[in-house]
Each structure stands twice: as C-alpha cells, then as structure tokens.
Design an enzyme around this catalytic site. Structure first.
Site, PDB file in Angstrom:
ATOM      1  CE  LYS A  74      -3.990   1.613   2.797  1.00 21.94           C
ATOM      2  NZ  LYS A  74      -4.723   1.325   4.059  1.00 21.94           N
ATOM      3  CG  LEU A 116      -4.597   6.654   4.250  1.00 20.22           C
ATOM      4  CD1 LEU A 116      -3.445   6.882   5.217  1.00 20.22           C
ATOM      5  CD2 LEU A 116      -4.351   5.399   3.418  1.00 20.22           C
ATOM      6  CB  SER A 148      -7.981   2.916   3.372  1.00 23.32           C
ATOM      7  OG  SER A 148      -7.126   2.261   4.285  1.00 23.32           O
ATOM      8  CB  ILE A 185      -7.516   2.699  11.747  1.00 17.05           C
ATOM      9  CG1 ILE A 185      -7.547   3.314  13.162  1.00 17.05           C
ATOM     10  CG2 ILE A 185      -8.303   3.581  10.774  1.00 17.05           C
ATOM     11  CD1 ILE A 185      -6.821   4.635  13.288  1.00 17.05           C
ATOM     12  N   GLY A 186     -10.269   0.679  10.883  1.00 16.07           N
ATOM     13  CA  GLY A 186     -11.733   0.603  10.991  1.00 16.07           C
ATOM     14  C   GLY A 186     -12.309  -0.434  10.039  1.00 16.07           C
ATOM     15  N   GLY A 187     -11.410  -1.143   9.340  1.00  9.74           N
ATOM     16  CA  GLY A 187     -11.848  -2.145   8.372  1.00  9.74           C
ATOM     17  C   GLY A 187     -11.016  -2.124   7.100  1.00  9.74           C
ATOM     18  CB  SER A 188      -8.299   0.141   6.098  1.00 10.58           C
ATOM     19  OG  SER A 188      -9.052   1.342   6.112  1.00 10.58           O
TER      20      SER A 188
END
EC number: 3.5.1.4
Lengths: 580, 580
Positions: B140, B189, B215, B236-239
C-alpha cells in the site's frame, strides 16, 4: 464501617475533615487488644527503627522479621496461624503509625475475619488457598477497598467510597492475601515525599528530619519499620522506588500494562500518555517476585483489557544459560544532577565488587539526554495544565502543599495542551523511546557475532542522594527516566551501608571521603544540580545520618522477570543479601 | 528515480500534479518488456477477473496462481527463480492496473535487482535468505519506501520522499521478500472504498460498478486479479478486511502493537487513542501466517519500542489439545444494520455446515451495544475535529471526495476535543472494552468447571453486504467494532459462492430466497439500516452480480495465532478451502 460523614461536601471545613480522618485512624488503632504500649517519651528520637523491637514479643518479632517467602511457607505448613501473623503485623503497623505517621487506618476486624477464614480453609483442604495464603499485605490508600473511604490524599475527596476492591486486590485476595493496613500518600500523589492536609507528614524512620519518600511513602516508612514485609505502591515517576530507597527496602516498578490499575483513585482518569503502574515494596527480592507472579497467574488481562496478556515468564538460568556473564552497564550520573557522595560511594563499592566477580561483566552506559527526557515526561504529566489537580485541591479550600506547587505550578514544562500540542508531545516521547532503543541495539550488535556484549541491565542511582530533607525532594530524573521509557526498574538497599559521618564526610572538607566528594572546583551541571549540591553543602553527611543507601537496577521494556533474576545475580556477585 | 518535481509546493495545480503522478505510474508500466498486450476493447466488462488469464503464459499463470507457501517452497528449492516469479507478478500487476486502476507504480528495476541478489544468495548459500525468500509482496502506497514519493493519497503531499523503508518493510526484506508494486488508497485513508484525486477510483474486478473496498483497496483489487498473492494493508476501521472481503481473498487485522507502524505516512501522528495496524492480505490463510510470523521473528519491538514484545506463539492443536470442540459464537447481525441477503445466506450456510461438524460447536453471541461502540470510536478517530485531514486536503485545493466529507464533516460524533473531553472519551472506550471482556468471561465461567463452554472465536459478517456500489460504503460497524476492542479479526471468502440472482434474488420479491430476504414488513433497526436496506431495494442481487461473499472471524485480544488456527479448523469443518 460507615463512610466518612464529616466531609467538605456536607459543609465541614478542611480542618474539620482532617481532624475527623485522624480521629477515625486513631480509633482503628484503639481496637487493638491488648492496647499498644506508650512508645515515645516527649521527644521523637532521630532514628526510631529500634523502638518496635524493644516492645514486641519474641514471637511478634520473629514473625515481622521474616521475609515474605518464609512467612508464606510457615503459614502454609501450619507453623504459624494466619491469625497470629496478622495480629503481629497489626501491632507493628500501629506502632509504625505512632512513630512516623504512615497509616490512614488499620483494619483489624476485616483482617482477623479473613485470617480465620484462611485458617479454616487450611484445616479443611490441607493445602493453602494460593501462593500468598495468609500473607499480610499493606495497601496504599488510593487503591480502592470495598466500602472504605477513598480520598487519594485530597481533603475534598473524603466521603468517596469504593464500590468494590481494586482489581489488583481481587487478584491478590484470590491468591490468599490478607489486607490489614492502609497507608499514606501525598497531596496529588505527585511528590517524592509524603505529606497532605489530612494526615500531615510521613517521616523517615531512620532519620526523622528526612522524608520517607513518595508517593508511596506510607508504604516505604511502614516497611522500614517492619510494620509490613510486602506492600502495594504505585509509580509514575518514582513513587514506588523513592520510598523503597529512602527506607532501605526493595521496590519494584514493573513495565506498565502488566499489573492492573483498575479501581485506583486518581485524577486525570483517561490520561494514557504516561502510564502509572502498581508494584510491590518488600523486604526481599523474592517478595517482589511472589507478588508479581501471583497477580499475573490470575490473568488480570481477562478482566482489564487494557493490560497486555503476558503471564509470568520463567527465566531461570538467564543469562547464564547462554554461557555468558551478566552484563551490567553503569550510569554514574545522568548528566543532569550529580548524586550526593554517599550514593557515588555506594555505587563505586558495588561496581568494584562486581568487577571482581566471575559472574558479572561491567561496562559503562552513556546516558542520552536525560534532561530532554524530563522535559518530555513533565510535559505529559498534567496535560490539562494541572486543572484536575487544582480542582481536587481547591474543592475543599485546603492549602497547596509546597511540593504540589513545585511540580505543577512552578514546573515550566506543564501546559494546558491542545490536541495538536498533545500529539506533538507524544511524538517526542516516542522518538525519545526509539532513540533509547537504538542505544540498547547498538550495544547488542556492535560486538562479536555471539552477541556477548548485549547489555542485560543498567545499574544507576535511585535518586540524587539518600532520603532528602523534608520538602527538598525536587529532582525526579533518576526514577522518572524509566517511567518515560517504560522500563522495569527495581531499587535495592546496599546492605547495612547507611550514611555515616565517618564514611561520607560532612560537607566537602571531610577526611577520608575525597574520592566521592564533590571536587573543590565543582561546577554544577544544571540548575537542578546546583540545588542538589547546595543541599549537601548545607547538611553534609551529618544531616543525613543513618539514612539507608540504595541503588537502582533497570531492565529493558517488558523484561521484568529477567530484571528480578538479574538483581539476584548482581546481589550475589556483590556479596549483598537478597533480603533485608 | 527522482522525486516528483510537479508538486503544489512548486506551484502546480492539483490537476497538474495528478496528471504527472499518472504519467509517472504509466511510465513504470511501460518499462515492462515485452510490453503489455492491449487488454480491453472499448468497453470495460462487468467482470474482468478472467482477462489476465487469457493473456498470460502458462508459466506466468502457474506462478501467479500459486499460494504464497507453495511459491516460497518452489523458489527456495530452485524450481522457480526469483526473477521469473517477480516478472510474472510485475506483468499481472500491470494488467490489473489497466483493468481496475489499483496501482500507483510498479517497481521493475528495484524488484528485478533484488531478485537477482536472491538468486545469487541461493546459489552461494544453498539455502534461502529467510522464510519469504523471493516472495513478491505488494505494498500500500502510504507504507514508506526509501527514495520514493509518499503521498498517502493527498495531492498536497506529493513530493514527500521516504528517508528509509518503513520498519515493516525492513523486517520483510530481512526475511527475503521482494517489493514490486505500490497500490492505491483513498483520500484521508478513511474510506471503505478507494478513490482519490491523484489516481481516481479503484474498482472491483468482479463487478466494475462496485468498490474494491478501502482503504487498502488497491491491494484488495490487485489480489482479486492475482496481480499479487501477498500484500500489505493497514486497518483502523476495516481497511484491510473490507477490501479483502470485497475481492474474495483473505485479510487479517492483527491486534495492534504487534506489527510495526513506524515509517507509515499518516495524518494525526501521535494520536494513540485508536491504533491502526498493518496486516496482510493473501490468497491463503498460510500466507497470512507466514507474513505475520516472519515479521515477529525479526523482533520488531527491539526497533520500535511502542510494540509489545510478543513473538509468534505456536498454537498447534489448540483447542483440540484441550480435548474439546472449537467453540464458535455467531453474530447474525449487530443490532444496528441487518446485512444484505447474500451475507445472511452465506452465514446460514456456513453455520449449518459447522453444526453438522464433529469439530465445532456453535453458540449465539449477543452483541452488546454496537451502536455505542461506533459512537465511541468515531469520537476518537479525528480528535482535532478533522483539522489535520482538512489541512492535508486543502493544501492543494483538491476537492473533498464524498466519503471524506461523509466520515469527517457529516459525522455527528467528530469533534475538536479538549484534553478533558479526550480523557472522557478514552474512559468511555475503556469502559466499553471492559464490558465486552465481561461478556467473554461470562461465557467462560457460567459453564461447567472444565470451562468447556469458553468461546474461542466470534463468527460474523464482514460488512453490511458484499462489495458496495461506488460511494455507498458508509457503514463501518462490522469491522470498526473490532478496532475499538482491538481484537484480531480475519475475513475469508465463502468459497466460490459469489452473488447470483438465482441464489439471492433480485430485491425482496425473488423466488427461492425468502428465508434470507428482508421480511415483507421489515422495519429498519436504525438510520444506517434504512440506508443499507434502501441500497438492496434499489439494486438487488442483479446490481451486485458476481461479487464475492465473505465472512469474518474474530478472536480475543492478542490471540492472533489462535485465531488463524481457528480459521483453518473452521474452514475444514465447513468444507471450505484454505486458499482461494
């Protein structure tokens, strides 16, 4: 026990609240049966450490003079009943209160009820409830205890009552411990001495003109007088280690997030930028280990998910199993404040013995910008500019203690942060930690392929001198350094090697102490050093007479088990005892 | 490679910067020799996944169709040279770029130089450099790579150049990896899709009307097309999990503070209130494990002291070694948003197979206030009120992407915190975590004495549907829940069970799908649910045709190794493959 009813919330003045708390404390002492003898004539002597011994029975003396590990064994075998043991410590703790003012209350009713339960358990099950079966543990007041007042040293907080025992107490309870006494702490919990407006000042049992240290100074003084052999302190800048060092006992600050802080009364809850940690003070290294292992064996991380799930790791034989010596790196001074001569002398003596040992290799550690470390940590201690501390003090109208003012209002690094300035400070913290990690790595990798030059532990002063005169404990750097880095650190007494005028001289001119005294043409390293130097010039060895001398051993982050093992190896190599 | 010279700092417009970045990307593709064939006719088909296969050689197909663990074995044995392998992946990655716009640059020069080194190493030493010897890993873009541009998806950041490789790359490099391609990410992001103003939108290879997720959506799409079999994402939340799920591959978000974030370009450096973590996407479970273990074996915590020093822990035989079944707790929906019918259907299918299995026991998990969890985490994502994100966007004058606006400006929970409000939010976070720990503990202790009812893992949806239509990926709850709790979580494809109109129906009325369709009289659970329901009503199964269906498995904090083992056991029990 009813909660405190005389509170500022109910209209009392701070003086009335303090008087009521002291009455409550004294009432708990009066529950002892038979009553305590009169301990003191009109004057408090300089050194009170021998007084309890002259008034206790032989059995009480034997019990309170026993190291935790032996105590646990004797209770488990039935040689001593829990009740007998608890009674001995209740009496000696009460005496300690009379001598050095280190207790907020004793808990005879609870403790004796618990002891009876433990006796019954042992009789029924023919085995102890856990590794701490019957071991009396003293507890710093701000560690919440169900149904008891929880004031954390603030007059305005009197009347708060804990809903349940703090998690650390629950873990120790499950391991069989008995809680029998609660101990003093300073206003704000952020002094390296112990004085507040509720109970006054806790003094040093070895020398009543000196501080017992802080913030776990009630614990320190209580252990110094053997009113406890195992106690719970908390440390965010030296608060376990300063009192342990000042009173000549062992004190261990683990890496944070191993032992639980849930249930402790503190200001600034939610602040995670510099983490406090609980830890033990004990009269033996094994006491530190038993305490820590007993808690970790309860898997506290399953109940407090902020913790790291690292159980106790056995490190027997480390580093000998790797076929090499324990490598000890020495910090003579931190480049900011030169320690007083007795500390320099003790460090030199120990290093000389280590150099002569087969088991240890000594190298030098070059401290990297410990002045910057202090700036960074001081910037992160009170991120709201001290607003919560001020609110907690001002709620009752109680006066600011001088060292509260020193660490918050007079501290040039304290600021009310914004989110951006907080993030910047956190980045500075992490950059400093990364730099220090590089120092360890450089030591590890510049050597031969077998990594034989990897540093295991750092040996350094525990403070800029022995126990300071009251209200002069201003320099935190020797302990707060390892809080910033979050390294485990343990302090240990250097045998019976207390300060004496003969060894350490009385000011610069003394005979026979030249090599450790300040040079004639000494130039202070910093403002803090000038202050520390002035203290020595003013008071000299005579002013610190009988104060224990202690040193500090520091490990790499999370190497708590290795550190305690290294301490034992170091003590053995230096010919120093593992208990005191 | 010279750093970007067309930057907003040097006076270019954001459009000029974007055009230059795209030219640069295309120039790297043009370095391929022989050049790529023309892939597309005028129209991009809905499903592009079969296109690379029709244009690659047999050998290239064989290599890019091999799971990481077999690839590593074949390179280590000399069956395939690193150079051959790298070339195959370079070509397939370049094709993926042409089809779904998932690449910011390929790195043929660096990668082939590295491959040559690895070939030489193997020839000389007769053994691989490490467990990832010759394994090509896609990266990434915001993971810093020495000497290369590091823009994190912001036009205004173009021109930043990494000083050195991020620590995670250094660890993988030491294990023998080859980095050959950098992949796209969204502006900020912080989208569950991937679009920014530099490169446009990354689309889903299975259905070009859908998002690849985000992301790490460049990674997801690239793996979906087998332009990579192992890539680095961040979460950090599903990325990591959203793009893995959307593209039918495996994606693993470890517990935070195990894998290093040092060297990643992000806004809000210093924010530690919710921690991002890197992690792998792969076409096999074993790929996830190899990646994670290879990094942990390098002891990254010695170089990044924010990490927890937990090496890879072997859990072979867990929990079978304890003589009991794997206990899987199912979350059918989170009480906030009901997943679309294909997800409900897939979950029901898998659970039915697990119930029939000897190796697994299925119980229900009652989600506890996942709505509150979202409030808490959303309150902690942008503690400066989004000021740094806004500054990064506004620096270039580039427009706000709709989902940037959605997650920051339209998010009712975002606020510019003060220190007191931050501390309060952190306390809410920790209270929520403690509550969830209680749920696990209750499950463990209400059962019989042997703890046989201890829940091992939670099985739940990976999102509120399959890959969403572009710009509709608004609901994070199914993944962000486990970031708040900091539990390890892994998504896995449910075999070849992609959406089809036959199975999932086309809206509510479809035949043969009633049991998983929304009830006739459905009442939305929340505003977010109404939005999600409306999407299904609007598009139905036909609108999501061919989208892979994935599910998620979640473990307790720091039980990363156990989670991956549990996933394998679950896949075996459900008759699903360990690679795809």
């Amino acid at each position: 026990m009813a909660p405190a009813s005389v509170t500022t919330a109910s209209g009392a003045t701070w003086q009335e609240v303090a008087a009521d708390r002291q009455r409550h404390r004294d009432a708990t002492l009066d529950q002892l049966c038979p009553p305590l003898p009169k301990l003191l004539t009109d004057d408090i002597p300089l050194n009170t450490t021998s007084i309890p011994g002259s008034l206790l029975t032989e059995e009480e003396l034997g019990i309170t003079g026993t190291a935790v590990e032996d105590l646990a064994a004797k209770i488990a075998s039935g040689e001593w009943s829990s009740t007998t043991v608890v009674n001995a410590f209740l009496r000696r703790a009460a005496m300690a209160q009379k001598l050095v003012n280190c207790v907020t209350e004793i808990l005879p009713e609870r403790a004796l009820k618990r002891a009876a339960e433990l006796n019954a358990y042992l009789a029924t099950h023919k085995k102890p409830m856990g590794p701490l079966h019957g071991v009396p543990i003293s507890v710093k007041e701000h560690v919440g205890m169900k149904g008891l007042d929880l004031n954390a040293g603030f007059v305005g907080w009197v009347g708060n009552v804990a809903d349940e025992d703090a998690l650390i107490l629950r873990c120790l309870w499950e391991a069989g411990a008995v809680f029998y006494v609660r101990t003093t702490q300073p206003q704000t919990l952020m002094h390296l001495e112990t004085s507040n407006n509720l109970y006054g000042t806790t003094i040093n049992p070895y020398n009543s003109t000196l501080t017992s240290g802080g913030s776990s100074g009630g614990e320190g003084a209580l252990l110094g007088l053997r009113g406890s052999v195992l106690g719970i302190g908390t440390d965010i800048g030296g608060s376990i280690r300063s009192p342990a060092a000042n009173n000549g006992v062992f004190g261990f600050k683990p890496t944070s997030l191993r032992l639980p802080v849930e249930g402790l009364a503190v200001t600034m809850a939610g602040a995670e930028h510099i983490r406090p940690t609980p830890g033990p003070l004990s009269t033996s290294v094994e006491g530190l280990r038993l305490f820590t292992k007993a808690i970790l064996d309860r898997k506290p991380w399953l109940r407090d998910p902020t913790l790291v799930p690292l159980g106790w790791r056995d490190v027997d034989g480390e580093p000998e199993s790797r076929g090499r010596k324990l490598r000890v790196a020495v910090v003579w001074d931190d480049g900011v404040v030169r320690p007083h001569p007795p500390v320099v002398r003790a460090l030199a003596d120990v290093v000389e013995k280590l150099r002569a040992s087969e088991a240890v290799e000594v190298v030098e550690w070059k401290p990297w910008r410990h002045d910057l470390a202090w700036e960074i940590i001081a910037k992160l201690y009170f991120c709201d500019g001290g607003a919560e501390e001020a609110a907690a003090i001002d709620a009752s109208g109680e006066p600011w203690r001088p060292l509260s003012k020193w660490i918050i209002r007079d501290n040039p690094h304290v600021r009310a942060h914004t989110i951006p300035s907080l993030w910047k400070a956190i980045q500075e913290r992490d950059a400093y930690k990364a730099k220090y990690a590089e120092l360890w790595n450089a030591n590890a990798t510049t050597a031969d392929d077998n990594n034989t030059s990897e540093v295991d532990v750092i040996l350094c002063p525990a403070g800029p001198g022995v126990a300071p005169k009251l209200e002069t404990a201003r320099y935190w750097g020797y302990t707060s350094q390892w809080n910033l880095l979050d390294y485990p650190a343990v302090v240990f007494p250097v045998g019976g090697d207390a300060i004496s005028v003969e060894k350490d001289g009385d000011g610069q001119q003394a005979e026979g102490a030249q090599s450790h005294a300040y040079p004639e043409d000494y130039t202070p390293l910093s403002e803090a050093d000038a202050y520390n130097w002035a203290l020595w010039k003013e008071h000299g060895a005579a002013g610190y007479r009988d104060a224990p001398v202690s040193l500090q051993l520091v490990g790499r982050r999370y190497e708590d088990e290795k550190l305690l093992r290294a301490l034992e190896n170091l003590l053995d190599a230096a010919g120093l005892p593992r208990s005191c």
